[in-house]
Enzyme design. Structure first.
Site, PDB file in Angstrom:
ATOM      1  CE  LYS A 200      -3.313   2.132   3.091  1.00  0.00           C
ATOM      2  NZ  LYS A 200      -4.108   1.934   4.299  1.00  0.00           N
ATOM      3  CD  GLU A 206      10.011  -5.753   6.724  1.00  0.00           C
ATOM      4  OE1 GLU A 206       9.624  -4.684   6.195  1.00  0.00           O
ATOM      5  OE2 GLU A 206       9.971  -5.960   7.948  1.00  0.00           O
ATOM      6  N   GLY A 260      -4.330  -2.245   5.563  1.00  0.00           N
ATOM      7  CA  GLY A 260      -3.607  -3.404   5.027  1.00  0.00           C
ATOM      8  C   GLY A 260      -4.230  -4.723   5.443  1.00  0.00           C
ATOM      9  NE  ARG A 261      -5.445  -3.909  11.729  1.00  0.00           N
ATOM     10  CZ  ARG A 261      -4.822  -2.741  11.743  1.00  0.00           C
ATOM     11  NH1 ARG A 261      -3.736  -2.569  11.013  1.00  0.00           N
ATOM     12  NH2 ARG A 261      -5.271  -1.743  12.467  1.00  0.00           N
ATOM     13  CD  GLU A 346      -0.759  -4.353  11.875  1.00  0.00           C
ATOM     14  OE1 GLU A 346       0.426  -4.720  11.866  1.00  0.00           O
ATOM     15  OE2 GLU A 346      -1.392  -4.156  10.824  1.00  0.00           O
ATOM     16  CG  HIS A 377      -2.871 -35.751  18.467  1.00  0.00           C
ATOM     17  ND1 HIS A 377      -2.960 -36.939  19.149  1.00  0.00           N
ATOM     18  CD2 HIS A 377      -3.945 -35.707  17.641  1.00  0.00           C
ATOM     19  CE1 HIS A 377      -4.039 -37.599  18.740  1.00  0.00           C
ATOM     20  NE2 HIS A 377      -4.650 -36.859  17.831  1.00  0.00           N
ATOM     21  CE  LYS A 504       6.614  -0.926   9.790  1.00  0.00           C
ATOM     22  NZ  LYS A 504       5.580  -0.259   8.986  1.00  0.00           N
TER      23      LYS A 504
END
Ligand code: F6P
Length: 537
Positions: A200, A206, A260-261, A346, A377, A504
């Site tokens: 965005k 990254e 974004g999410r 977030e 398990h 960041k």
């Protein structure tokens, strides 16, 4: 303007709930079931393909009444209206929150245009109309992005693999860790690869770093002008994308009013669209739209996201539960938990109220979990016999996507058995009888004490007809709205994420220090030593 600022602890419902919870703490849910044969029906909601049973929760009619009162006192109805009408409810960024506009029937013109572009692009690539620089069809897609620009496409591609109808392979590159890009590069070749850079902001370190790695790799094989056949961007920062060499016609827009999410419904869903086709992508949007309609127009008592959010607040703030487990009984949903971790944590991991002051109560649950039966398990021991109370969402499907009825029955028997065991537990008398039956001696060593299950552990069951693009859309939208309601009640801003910025900033500083000789004055003693050890030959 914006959402009302109401301290929930000052509402009359909250105060009553504080007293009410004490009266419930020693009550057993299983007793409620025997006293009220209608309980399962009373606390369940059937909506389209969804059957939501929340009767195995520590609540009574009175609890529900008070929780619904709380929803009214924090002005939920008004807030829902503000959300859908596009008010700037993300006040710290002065933005509207309009992911719902991406899936409504009459979409804004700009969204419609972006969708059409996405349809054409995905269809051209899927049919082979779009060719790579050597004239070959595209066989591999690399989706470069992180956070919401990765988790949504990655989770939905994994979830809807049954609907994958061509030979395209999708690779997801998110981590700045070079191991990930190195492994992907082993599997692809430049002439048949399409890279989608999803960001965005088009500033995320990254993503920028990985895009550069892929570009360098590509440019070793061919010339710059072939980039336009192999690099596409999804972003709201088209200037930066063009500066990276991505041609204007290959840029799909995003908007600042989509977080974004919450962006899988936008052009961020391009990889999904390539994978399952535009018509299936549309069904995915339609499922979310139907959930939006349900959320916007259904009375709170029958409103699934509202009820699930109220339960979450109930456990979080009145039973002091720290976490919630999400347990999908479908292997296809193995990435649902990481996806919801970002969406929930977030959004609601905040400690400043909408009035700008620290809040003295708990917010944002810790989300964790994994798919059943594997999870049984792994960590179910703690759910059944541990000291922590963890409310669980069990998500399962009536009809499988395969023909093996026996294995599905086995899966679903486990699905239901777990919620039953959490509810009922196993009493001392039952265990003693079992031990006696097996060894004949239950006194010698008090084995029963270890085999006893206290039960009375809460769970909510979401039984959905089948995993389809449409039901997946509804399921994700359900959790999105649940997050909104929780955040409203907690009086926080759910749609910003300032908490990730500081790390960041410090990473950028440390990265630049690696090249110099840091001094102890530059940083705390521990970090200084770590840098020194890291840089030591
Ligand atoms: O750092 C967190 C975050 O901003 C997320 O909210 C977002 O999904 C992710 O980074 C990626 O951001 P972008 O799409 O701008 O690269």
């Amino acid at each position: 303007m914006g959402l009302a600022t109401i301290n929930p602890t000052k509402t009359s419902a909250w105060k009553k709930l504080e007293k009410h919870v004490d009266s419930l703490k020693n009550q057993e849910m299983k007793t409620w079931f025997s006293q009220h044969p209608n309980r399962a029906k009373q606390f369940s909601i059937q909506w389209k393909e969804f059957y939501v049973d929340y009767s195995k929760n520590r609540l009574t009619e009175e609890t529900l009444k008070l929780l619904l009162q709380l929803a009214r006192e924090v002005k939920l109805e008004e807030a829902i209206h503000k959300l859908f009408s596009g008010e700037a409810i993300n006040q710290t960024e002065n933005r509207a929150v309009l992911h719902t506009a991406l899936r409504k029937k009459n979409k804004p013109e700009e969204v419609q245009q972006a969708l059409s572009k996405m349809e054409k692009l995905s269809s051209d690539i899927r049919t082979g109309e779009w060719r790579g620089f050597s004239g070959k069809k595209i066989t591999d897609i690399v989706n470069i992005g992180i956070g919401g620009s990765d988790l949504g496409p990655r989770m939905t591609v994994e979830a809807l693999q049954h609907y994958h109808d061509n030979t395209l392979k999708i690779h997801f590159l998110s981590n700045v860790d070079g191991d990930q890009s190195a492994e992907i590069l082993k599997k692809i070749i430049p002439e048949t690869t399409l890279v989608i850079v999803v960001s965005k902001s088009f500033r995320t370190v990254e993503t920028m770093s990985n895009a550069k790695i892929l570009q360098d790799w590509f440019l070793k094989a061919t010339s710059k002008e072939n980039l336009k056949k192999h690099f596409v961007a999804v972003t709201s920062n088209s200037v930066a994308a063009q500066q990276m060499g991505i041609s204007y016609e290959n840029i799909l827009p995003m908007w600042d009013w989509v977080g974004g999410r919450f962006s899988i419904w936008s052009t961020v869903g391009l990889s999904l669209c390539l994978y399952i086709g535009f018509s299936n992508f549309n069904k995915f949007l339609e499922g979310a739209r139907q959930m939006d309609e349900h959320f916007e127009s259904t009375t709170f008592k029958e409103n699934i996201p509202v009820i699930l959010a109220l339960l979450s607040v109930w456990y979080n703030n009145f039973f002091r539960c720290e976490s919630q487990a999400i347990l999908p009984y479908s292997h296809y949903l193995s990435l649902l938990v990481p996806y919801l971790q970002q969406a929930v944590m977030e959004s609601n991991g905040k400690s400043t109220s909408r009035a700008g002051v620290p809040i003295p109560y708990q917010t944002g649950s810790i989300i964790w979990g994994a798919t059943g039966t594997n999870a049984q398990h792994a960590f179910f021991q703690l759910l059944h016999q541990g000291t922590k109370l963890v409310p669980c969402d069990f998500i399962g499907f009536k009809k499988p996507l395969h023909n093996n009825t026996k294995s599905h029955d086995l899966l679903m028997a486990n699905f239901m058995a777990q919620t039953e065991a959490l509810l009922k537990g196993k009493t001392k008398a039952q265990v003693q009888q079992e031990v006696k039956d097996q060894s004949g001696d239950c006194q010698a060593f008090p084995l029963w004490a270890f085999k006893e299950f206290r039960g009375n552990k809460p769970s909510t069951t979401l039984l959905i007809d089948q995993l389809t693009p449409k039901t997946l859309g509804s399921l994700i939208a359900l959790y999105e709205h649940k997050i909104f309601v929780e955040g409203l009640i907690w009086n926080i801003f759910s749609f910003d994420q300032w908490g990730v910025e500081y790390g960041k900033q410090l990473a950028a500083t440390l990265f630049s220090r690696f090249a110099q000789n840091p001094t102890p004055e530059d940083m705390d003693g521990s970090t200084f030593n770590l840098v020194r050890h890291y840089k030591e030959e």
